[in-house]
Design a protein around this motif. Structure first.
Motif, PDB file in Angstrom:
ATOM      1  N   ALA A 158       0.844  -1.202   0.000  1.00  0.00           N
ATOM      2  CA  ALA A 158       0.000   0.000   0.000  1.00  0.00           C
ATOM      3  C   ALA A 158       0.877   1.250   0.000  1.00  0.00           C
ATOM      4  O   ALA A 158       1.796   1.374   0.811  1.00  0.00           O
ATOM      5  N   ASP A 159       0.598   2.154  -0.909  1.00  0.00           N
ATOM      6  CA  ASP A 159       1.349   3.405  -0.966  1.00  0.00           C
ATOM      7  C   ASP A 159       0.514   4.508  -0.329  1.00  0.00           C
ATOM      8  O   ASP A 159      -0.696   4.383  -0.148  1.00  0.00           O
ATOM      9  N   VAL A 160       1.159   5.628   0.000  1.00  0.00           N
ATOM     10  CA  VAL A 160       0.457   6.733   0.648  1.00  0.00           C
ATOM     11  C   VAL A 160      -0.478   7.408  -0.339  1.00  0.00           C
ATOM     12  O   VAL A 160      -0.265   7.388  -1.555  1.00  0.00           O
ATOM     13  N   LEU A 161      -1.537   8.017   0.208  1.00  0.00           N
ATOM     14  CA  LEU A 161      -2.517   8.686  -0.635  1.00  0.00           C
ATOM     15  C   LEU A 161      -2.008  10.027  -1.146  1.00  0.00           C
ATOM     16  O   LEU A 161      -2.228  10.397  -2.297  1.00  0.00           O
ATOM     17  N   SER A 162      -1.287  10.768  -0.263  1.00  0.00           N
ATOM     18  CA  SER A 162      -0.825  12.098  -0.661  1.00  0.00           C
ATOM     19  C   SER A 162       0.451  12.463   0.073  1.00  0.00           C
ATOM     20  O   SER A 162       0.430  12.659   1.293  1.00  0.00           O
TER      21      SER A 162
END
Length: 412
Positions: free
Chosen positions: A159-163
């Motif tokens: 999972a990567d960061v949203l912003s």
């Protein structure tokens, strides 16, 4: 969702949970014993003259501090051992590039504090600051390497960061706001001395130990502890926001060692350093002279503000760093609104931070109900202030004339 809450009142599923259950009941027993001894002293006060009663109370308080610290050391050693056993059996995780630099930083802080306590010279302060600063820079470098190498995403299920921008902006703005507020509001506290260092170390140790004493673990994450924020809040209330923010930041790094859920440098700042630095603003109402003369109300309102700032810090980390997990929980629990990262983070924080704050407020009401405790708090506030002693004493609770008398005696 509620059926997935983990309880620790009688949980013997494995060694770690068994230790948590034992620690919870030992802590409850110690609190009840403390209340009983304080009540006995209050009821038997007529048997003592004023000087003998003061000496007996001082001895009792000192004895309980020793007991509390001994329990704290036992908890920390026990749960550290449980952690390494779980890691060895692949039941927990340890990321060396994060764990060991943060451990070195904590050791540097503790070692510097001990050195200053033993020999508070200018050279010791310079050397201590250099060692702590170097260790902190090493932590930042390792965090950056951990993130840029892709290990952060890999260790968090891809999972990567949203912003990135949202994380950096919220971390910078909140950190700057807390630091500026501390320096603008806390203008009358004395520089750090050996007494402050001692109290700070004791409060950090107690808070860290109590963070292991869990009541519940919530289904989406986050734990409700046995008033673990209270010692840090009391320290900040007594010694001022600047010292409180610094001690809170150190405590945040301890939390990062205990539960290193880190996927981004700014998320690390929000969830650990900034969030717990906010606890250092507990004394804000006292320093602004709001509700002057009402120590309890000042503490409770300040604790609520500090808790709200901690909530906001975790909230932005939840939105921008962990918001992608909301969709999974929305499917698991059939609550479609959780797929929205803003709603998901709000629910996540509400489920453990608000109950945690309520427990701290109830505990604070109980301890502040003791007049002798309020007097001790007010005396520490006076001693930590740069104001003339008699002027500072005049700001104490009007119901505690003994405090003013004790402080006045020091000026003679």
């Amino acid at each position: 969702m509620l059926e997935d809450i983990t309880y620790y009142f009688a949980n013997f599923e494995d060694a770690t949970k068994t230790c948590r259950t034992i620690a919870l009941w030992v802590t409850i027993a110690l609190v009840l014993a403390f209340v009983a001894t304080r009540l006995y002293m209050t009821l038997s006060r007529k048997k003592y003259d004023e000087q003998s009663y003061a000496a007996a109370t001082k001895l009792l308080n000192g004895s309980w501090i020793v007991v509390a610290l001994a329990a704290a050391v036992c908890y920390i050693v026990t749960f550290a051992a449980c952690y390494f056993v779980d890691v060895a059996h692949d039941e927990d995780y340890l990321f060396p590039i994060l764990f060991y630099p943060m451990l070195v930083f904590v050791i540097a802080v503790v070692g510097s504090a001990i050195a200053l306590f033993v020999k508070p010279t200018k050279i010791a302060k310079i050397v201590g600051a250099a060692v702590v600063g170097s260790a902190f820079i090493a932590v930042l470098v390792c965090l950056i390497v951990y993130y840029t190498s892709g290990q952060a995403v890999e260790n968090n299920y891809g999972a990567d960061v949203l912003s990135n921008l949202g994380l950096y902006l919220s971390a910078i703005l909140l950190a700057a706001g807390i630091v500026v507020a501390a320096f603008l509001i806390d203008r009358n506290s004395k520089p750090m001395d050996t007494r402050t260092i001692t109290y700070g170390a004791v409060c950090v140790a107690l808070s860290f130990a109590l963070s292991y004493v869990r009541l519940f673990k919530m289904p989406m994450g986050g734990s409700i502890t046995f008033a673990s924020m209270l010692p840090l809040m009391l320290f900040a209330f007594m010694f001022g926001s600047k010292k409180g923010v610094a001690v809170g930041a150190i405590y945040g790094l301890l939390q990062a060692i205990q539960d290193p859920w880190i996927i981004h440098p700014a998320q690390f700042a929000l969830d650990y350093v900034v969030a717990f630095s906010a606890i250092g603003l507990t004394g804000i109402m006292r320093e602004l002279n709001v509700l002057k003369g009402n120590t309890r109300a000042q503490f409770l309102l300040g604790a609520t503000i500090a808790g709200a700032l901690r909530f906001i810090s975790h909230y932005f980390a939840g939105v921008f760093a962990f918001g992608v997990y909301g969709a999974g929980y929305a499917a698991d629990y059939g609550i479609s609104a959780l797929a929205n990262e803003y709603f998901y983070s709000f629910v996540y924080q509400c489920m453990y931070i608000i109950p945690e704050l309520v427990i701290v407020i109830v505990a604070a009401l109980l301890v502040f109900a003791s007049q002798s405790f309020r007097k001790q708090i007010e005396l520490r506030i006076v001693n930590a202030s740069k104001k003339p002693v008699l002027e500072a004493a005049a700001t104490a609770d009007d119901n505690a004339p003994e405090t003013v008398e004790k402080v006045s005696d020091k000026t003679e």
